[in-house]
Design a protein around this motif. Structure first.
Motif, PDB file in Angstrom:
ATOM      1  N   GLU A 139      33.207  -2.503   0.400  1.00 34.60           N
ATOM      2  CA  GLU A 139      33.478  -1.191  -0.194  1.00 34.60           C
ATOM      3  C   GLU A 139      33.048  -0.070   0.747  1.00 34.60           C
ATOM      4  O   GLU A 139      33.717   0.964   0.850  1.00 34.60           O
ATOM      5  N   ARG A 140      31.940  -0.273   1.451  1.00 32.84           N
ATOM      6  CA  ARG A 140      31.456   0.748   2.382  1.00 32.84           C
ATOM      7  C   ARG A 140      32.307   0.826   3.638  1.00 32.84           C
ATOM      8  O   ARG A 140      32.639   1.911   4.109  1.00 32.84           O
ATOM      9  N   GLU A 141      32.668  -0.328   4.203  1.00 32.07           N
ATOM     10  CA  GLU A 141      33.290  -0.361   5.523  1.00 32.07           C
ATOM     11  C   GLU A 141      34.818  -0.406   5.496  1.00 32.07           C
ATOM     12  O   GLU A 141      35.456  -0.063   6.491  1.00 32.07           O
ATOM     13  N   GLN A 142      35.394  -0.834   4.361  1.00 34.77           N
ATOM     14  CA  GLN A 142      36.859  -0.937   4.266  1.00 34.77           C
ATOM     15  C   GLN A 142      37.359  -0.249   2.990  1.00 34.77           C
ATOM     16  O   GLN A 142      38.081  -0.856   2.188  1.00 34.77           O
ATOM     17  N   PRO A 143      37.004   1.016   2.759  1.00 30.02           N
ATOM     18  CA  PRO A 143      37.372   1.668   1.493  1.00 30.02           C
ATOM     19  C   PRO A 143      38.876   1.832   1.305  1.00 30.02           C
ATOM     20  O   PRO A 143      39.344   2.001   0.179  1.00 30.02           O
ATOM     21  N   GLN A 144      39.628   1.770   2.390  1.00 32.39           N
ATOM     22  CA  GLN A 144      41.079   1.945   2.282  1.00 32.39           C
ATOM     23  C   GLN A 144      41.791   0.690   1.783  1.00 32.39           C
ATOM     24  O   GLN A 144      42.973   0.748   1.414  1.00 32.39           O
ATOM     25  N   THR A 145      41.087  -0.448   1.756  1.00 36.50           N
ATOM     26  CA  THR A 145      41.691  -1.712   1.327  1.00 36.50           C
ATOM     27  C   THR A 145      40.855  -2.337   0.217  1.00 36.50           C
ATOM     28  O   THR A 145      39.797  -2.906   0.496  1.00 36.50           O
TER      29      THR A 145
END
Length: 285
Positions: free
Chosen positions: A112-118
């Motif tokens: 959720e922190r590092e890949q919020p776009q996916t």
């Protein structure tokens, strides 16, 4: 004659219904039309997909392999045309039970922190490949040996086994158990998504009988009711506590490989990031 999507849908209906007549009713087609479609697919592939020699329709070995491939192709087509997924393309991670155990929450929070776009969708699917072979997910956490064609697996870690016994039974008072301790009574076996079979025991010490269940919830309920004991992994004890079930270490049983798997061929573009993150979180130095 070229094979189209309708041919795959017809074959899958036959495979799921176990009957050409019921498949035709489900598809709102005539029985002869569905039979001709099946014949066209078999002619195109040059092999028989359905065994018609018995009273009950059954898939051949080639038919079972084609069923998984056809299901994945249809799922990919439907996924591509789903308008709700055009803005954000979720990465679907399947599991049959317990996901990554203690690493599950750290994985979801870090993603959720590092890949919020996916968005990362964690899906529990009671199936040996957690929906991966049928195209329901993009990747899956699997346990045990995986022999399904068309899948690529990577070992993340080895997980110790535990015994699961009735909380008010005589085995629950012991600090740890052995396979021979469980052999005197029935053992719960889940052939749909589980990894425990009677072959886990030495031939001369195999349990007297087995009770079949089809999912983790029924497995827990049966153990709590005193119908038998079970064997699983430590993540099950952590993620599936039950007031009627006591978990105990089972040190003489071999550990279970925990794998990250995906299909051969086109992949979700975020899969490499998931693979790297899972490796880092589960690394045991």
């Amino acid at each position: 004659m070229s094979i189209e999507l309708r041919h795959l849908r017809s074959f899958l209906a036959i495979a799921e219904e176990g009957s050409v007549t019921r498949a035709a009713a489900r598809l709102h087609l005539t029985q002869p039309a569905v039979s001709r479609t099946l014949a066209a697919v078999e002619k195109h592939l040059g092999t028989r997909l359905v065994d018609r020699s018995t009273h009950h329709l059954a898939l051949t070995a080639e038919g079972r392999i084609f069923r998984d491939k056809a299901a994945a192709a249809v799922a990919a087509f439907d996924e591509a045309l789903d308008p709700t997924r055009l803005r954000r393309w979720p990465l679907r991670l399947g599991h049959a039970w317990s996901a990554l155990g203690p690493f599950t929450t750290p994985l979801l929070r870090r993603w959720e922190r590092e890949q919020p776009q996916t968005p990362l969708e964690l899906l529990r699917i009671d199936d040996r490949t957690a929906g991966l072979a049928r195209g329901e997910v993009d990747a899956a956490v699997l346990r045990g040996q995986v022999e399904t064609p068309g899948l690529v697996t990577e070992l993340l870690f080895m997980e110790p086994r535990v015994a699961a016994v009735t909380s008010d039974g005589p085995l629950a008072v012991k600090d740890e158990l052995t396979l021979s301790d469980l052999a005197a009574g029935p053992v719960l076996v889940n052939p749909v998504s589980g990894i425990t079979t009677l072959a886990l025991w030495p031939e001369e010490e195999r349990p007297v009988s087995a009770v079949t269940v089809t999912n983790t919830d029924d497995w827990l309920a049966a153990i709590a009711a005193g119908r038998g004991a079970g064997v699983s992994v430590v993540s099950t004890a952590e993620m599936h506590p039950h007031p009627g079930v006591t978990y105990r270490p089972l040190p003489d049983a071999p550990p279970v490989p925990v794998l990250l798997a995906h299909r051969v061929g086109p992949q979700h573009p975020a899969l490499p990031a998931l693979r790297d993150m899972a490796r880092e979180l589960t690394r045991q130095d």
